[in-house]
Design an enzyme around this catalytic site. Structure first.
Site, PDB file in Angstrom:
ATOM      1  N   LYS A 192       0.889  -1.173   0.000  1.00 40.67           N
ATOM      2  CA  LYS A 192       0.000   0.000   0.000  1.00 40.67           C
ATOM      3  C   LYS A 192       0.923   1.219   0.000  1.00 40.67           C
ATOM      4  CE  LYS A 192      -4.133   1.853   0.252  1.00 40.67           C
ATOM      5  NZ  LYS A 192      -5.116   1.764  -0.827  1.00 40.67           N
ATOM      6  N   ASP A 224      -5.607  -3.132  -2.344  1.00 36.64           N
ATOM      7  CA  ASP A 224      -7.031  -3.071  -2.721  1.00 36.64           C
ATOM      8  C   ASP A 224      -7.225  -3.571  -4.147  1.00 36.64           C
ATOM      9  OD1 ASP A 224      -5.562  -0.815  -3.441  1.00 36.64           O
ATOM     10  OD2 ASP A 224      -7.179   0.620  -3.075  1.00 36.64           O
ATOM     11  N   ASP A 248      -2.447 -12.317   5.305  1.00 32.35           N
ATOM     12  CA  ASP A 248      -3.516 -12.976   6.065  1.00 32.35           C
ATOM     13  C   ASP A 248      -4.840 -12.818   5.328  1.00 32.35           C
ATOM     14  OD1 ASP A 248      -4.869 -14.192   8.281  1.00 32.35           O
ATOM     15  OD2 ASP A 248      -5.507 -12.180   8.889  1.00 32.35           O
ATOM     16  N   ASP A 252      -6.976 -15.757   2.554  1.00 33.95           N
ATOM     17  CA  ASP A 252      -8.346 -16.261   2.750  1.00 33.95           C
ATOM     18  C   ASP A 252      -9.162 -16.079   1.473  1.00 33.95           C
ATOM     19  OD1 ASP A 252      -7.817 -16.897   5.412  1.00 33.95           O
ATOM     20  OD2 ASP A 252      -9.705 -16.051   6.144  1.00 33.95           O
TER      21      ASP A 252
HETATM   22  C1  IPM Z   1      -3.867 -17.428   9.836  1.00 34.08           C
HETATM   23  C2  IPM Z   1      -4.795 -17.103  10.977  1.00 34.08           C
HETATM   24  C3  IPM Z   1      -3.974 -16.502  12.106  1.00 34.08           C
HETATM   25  C4  IPM Z   1      -3.352 -15.216  11.589  1.00 34.08           C
HETATM   26  C5  IPM Z   1      -4.733 -16.239  13.406  1.00 34.08           C
HETATM   27  C6  IPM Z   1      -5.490 -17.446  13.883  1.00 34.08           C
HETATM   28  C7  IPM Z   1      -3.795 -15.730  14.481  1.00 34.08           C
HETATM   29  O1  IPM Z   1      -5.817 -16.251  10.557  1.00 34.08           O
HETATM   30  O2  IPM Z   1      -2.922 -18.217  10.049  1.00 34.08           O
HETATM   31  O3  IPM Z   1      -4.091 -16.923   8.736  1.00 34.08           O
HETATM   32  O4  IPM Z   1      -3.994 -14.159  11.605  1.00 34.08           O
HETATM   33  O5  IPM Z   1      -2.201 -15.267  11.161  1.00 34.08           O
HETATM   34 MG    MG Z   2      -5.853 -15.934   8.456  1.00 33.86          MG
END
Ligand code: IPM
Ligand code: MG
Length: 368
Positions: A192, A224, A248, A252
């Protein structure tokens, strides 16, 4: 017979179930290829808080340091959510990452062809394929920066700080460039830099190091924009290097576009010679814990990464990945990877245990 010592942390929620599944699959690998996997089960997370009063007992960290690798299920759950920050189960993960010096988190996001219909993206996008690896910085940034509460000009306030040193950026950037070199030779750095000073330093260092890797094509995306491009043209990504927090969040997102968060493995690596940690990227899913519903494949695939990266056993790792592919191709699905269009034609719903039995059986039967 080669012998490997694996520190195992089942943790909370679905952790123990997916770990049992993975041990079962690793045992099938051990039998087939003549290796002896020795497991030592350790406490960390919520269960450690309940049993010992702290999320990461010193003895757990010590045993991990003396193992060849660490396999972790998941930690956390609603019953520990109201504890103060330093006593939360998640503190165990952060303690393992920093205590073992695991600064690089590799998260491959692959759309397995048999799961194309579980991909929530437009079929035309999914059909172009998804095969990328996130290289997430894991022991720096806002996760480990200065934080606290104080009296501000508008009354009480809280703060967290993002800090990156040149050394931290250089070592994670090298990991990204090296990995890109071993794959499709494309590195995307996500930052960013239009706002954050730490991102401007990040970008400067990446550009400087690029001179040593002229064979790797480099581009930079603001975070973004990166989140948008992941949905629009996921096939344009090969290796993505980014900070702790951005990695992180984006990993996801990458998990979801490959069908389910229940499919994504990870490896957290430190200096050569130090044990790495292998774990699924999903959490403890307390809502389905103990019901034989969890998808064990992310942990099983983390086991495959452990075989390849920690033990130098690429044939064995391939055997696990091929077995997973074979079981998916045969139509077996845990509930999270059933067809998103709602048509379950030819698909067979199975539980955690049956899924791991199928993978183990495919390994035992497979050609050596
Ligand atoms: C991940 C998880 C962890 C993180 C949490 C559970 C601390 O979300 O490994 O991605 O944020 O790193
Ligand atoms: Mg995570």
């Amino acid at each position: 017979m080669a012998r490997f010592r694996i520190a195992v942390i089942p943790g909370d929620g679905i952790g123990p179930e997916v770990i049992n599944s993975t041990r079962h699959v690793l045992d099938a690998v051990g039998q087939k290829f003549n290796h002896d996997f020795k497991y030592e089960e350790l406490l960390a997370g919520g269960i450690a808080i309940d049993t010992t009063g702290e999320p990461l007992p010193a003895s757990t960290l010590e045993t991990c340091k003396n193992s060849d690798a660490l396999l972790l299920g998941a930690v956390g759950g609603p019953q520990w959510d109201t504890l103060p920050g330093h006593m939360r189960p998640e503190k165990a993960l952060l303690g393992l990452r920093s205590g073992l010096g695991l600064y690089a988190n590799l998260r491959p996001a692959i759309l397995y062809p048999p799961l194309a219909s579980a991909c929530p993206l437009h079929p035309a996008t999914a059909s172009r394929g998804i095969d990328m690896v996130f290289v997430r910085e894991l022991t720096g940034g806002i996760y480990f920066g200065d934080r606290g509460r104080r009296e501000g000009k508008n009354g009480p306030e809280a703060y967290d700080t993002e800090t990156y040193s040149v050394m931290e950026i250089e070592r994670i950037a090298r990991m990204g460039f090296e990995l890109a070199r071993s794959r499709r030779k494309k590195l995307t750095s996500v930052d960013k830099a239009n706002i954050l000073e730490s991102s401007r330093l990040w970008r400067e260092i990446i550009i400087k190091l690029h001179a040593e890797y002229p064979d790797v094509a480099l581009d930079h995306l603001y975070v973004d924009n990166a989140s948008m491009q992941l949905i629009l043209r996921p096939d344009s990504f090969d290796v993505v290097v980014t900070s702790n927090m951005f990695g992180d969040i984006l990993s996801d997102e990458a998990a979801m576009i490959t069908g389910s968060i229940g499919m994504l493995p990870s490896a957290s690596l430190g200096q050569p010679g130090c044990p790495g940690m292998y774990e699924p990227i999903h959490g403890s899913a307390p809502d389905i814990a103990g019901q034989d519903k969890a998808n064990p494949l992310a942990t099983i695939l983390s086991g495959a990464m452990m075989l390849r990266l920690a033990f130098g056993l690429p044939t064995e790792a391939d055997a696990v990945e091929q077995a997973v592919n074979q079981v998916l191709s045969a139509g077996y699905r845990t509930v999270d990877i059933m067809d998103k269009s709602g048509s379950a034609d030819g698909l067979k719903l199975v539980g955690t245990r049956e899924m791991s039995n199928l993978v183990a059986a495919a390994i035992s039967k497979g050609a050596q």
